[in-house]
Enzyme design. Structure first.
Site, PDB file in Angstrom:
ATOM      1  CE  LYS A 154     -57.275  21.599  53.288  1.00  7.70           C
ATOM      2  NZ  LYS A 154     -56.480  22.538  53.793  1.00  7.70           N
ATOM      3  CE  LYS A 188     -58.714  24.741  43.152  1.00  5.11           C
ATOM      4  NZ  LYS A 188     -58.660  25.596  44.381  1.00  5.11           N
ATOM      5  CE  LYS A 244     -51.274  21.992  46.917  1.00  5.38           C
ATOM      6  NZ  LYS A 244     -50.807  23.258  47.072  1.00  5.38           N
TER       7      LYS A 244
END
Ligand code: TRP
Length: 332
Positions: free
Chosen positions: A115, A197, A200
């Site tokens: 992140k 994965k 979104k």
């Protein structure tokens, strides 16, 4: 008898629209566990503050997750659905646990590293202490089991370490939780990039199916999904990641094992298989979407659910928090 049941806690961050990966990897399991366990399902809106978004967006995302929980089959009569910010104990325990967590262990968290490279202009302290707040979420409820995706395993490990450290200092206080990571479906992969994965935030077109996609969009995305040139429907994650991923999706929805699916599509081509996968997804999502839209138009009902749920959650969490305050010597 409620007091006999083991406790489950899990949460989903209040960010963006959820994907088919969230649905089969997380939500379907949440629903399955409701009868056997005492379940607490949270909307992690405090965690969502670690990334910048507008207040309207955060509020709306929170409502969407509540509507998603209920539409996916979580029954508010059986499970406690609550909003993290409505239970002040989370922020309070988060602070205390910050003081029992080391900078060194937090800097090893892969999600923090990910992140902070994605949001290089906003590497805030909340992003760094994110796992500690999550540890608090879990430990407040004495959760025995925490169903999470593979990517959260490290956060569960640090939760266990923090709990154990605290227990050694102050005597038995926290239950040491176990992660529950379902084997198939734990990781639904991207349709275009089946090696990472389904997310979104994927920037690749047609990589992600959203729970709010229309039947046409779903059909189109599945048609375009990457396969391979073998032409055989066979489960082999390593050599056939695309086909294996479609099989996992189909398997979870239809409740079928991989060998059953192989038999079902023996001698059939990818076109036929994909049509069936798309059909399965559309049929599964149709009642979900109807309910979801209905709930988002019924804000009073949503408010009733999260107000009652949060009150119930607070009662349970407060008992743990008061014990912690007393043990460390805080006056309350
Ligand atoms: N960090 C989790 C995620 O991104 C969300 C979360 C917050 C959570 N608190 C939790 C999950 C407690 C399980 C238990 O998926």
């Amino acid at each position: 008898m409620n007091y006999m049941k083991k406790v489950i806690l899990s949460g989903i961050q209040a960010t963006g629209n959820l994907t088919l990966g969230n649905y089969v990897g997380a939500l379907k399991n949440f629903v399955k566990m409701q009868d056997e366990y005492e379940c607490y399902y949270m909307i992690a809106n405090l965690h969502a503050l670690t990334v910048r978004r507008t207040p309207e967006e955060l509020r709306e995302n929170t409502m969407k997750i509540i509507a998603t929980y209920i539409s996916a089959g979580i029954d508010p009569e059986k499970s406690t659905i609550f909003i993290q910010s409505m239970v002040p104990d989370h922020a309070e325990l988060g602070w205390i646990l910050d003081c029992y967590t080391y900078m060194g262990e937090l800097s090893r968290m892969t999600q923090f590293k990910d992140k902070s490279s994605k949001h290089a202009d906003n590497i805030n302290a909340g992003l760094f202490t994110y796992p500690v707040l999550m540890a608090g979420d879990i430990l407040l409820y004495g959760a025995d089991v925490v169903p999470v995706g593979e990517d959260q395993k490290q956060h569960l490990e640090i939760t266990r370490d923090i709990a154990d450290r605290f227990n050694k200092l102050y005597g038995d206080t926290f239950k040491i939780p176990e992660p529950f990571i379902p084997k198939t479906g734990a990781r639904i992969m991207g349709l275009q990039n089946p090696n990472s994965k389904m997310s979104k935030s994927s920037t690749i077109p047609n990589d992600t199916i959203f729970l709010v996609d229309t039947p046409d969009e779903i059909t189109k995305k599945i048609k375009k999904a990457i396969t391979d040139s073998e032409g055989i429907i066979r489960y082999d994650e390593e050599n056939k990641p695309g086909v294996s991923n479609l099989m996992s999706i189909y398997g979870i929805i239809k409740n079928k094992q991989m060998d059953e699916i192989e038999k079902e599509f023996e001698g059939k081509n990818y076109g036929v298989f994909k049509e069936e996968v798309a059909k399965a997804i559309i049929e599964e999502l149709e009642p979900f979407q109807n309910k979801y839209n209905e709930l988002l138009n019924n804000r009073d009902y949503l408010e009733k659910i999260y107000t009652e749920g949060s009150k119930k959650a607070h009662e349970k969490a407060r008992t743990t928090l008061e014990e912690v305050y007393k043990k460390v010597g805080l006056i309350i």
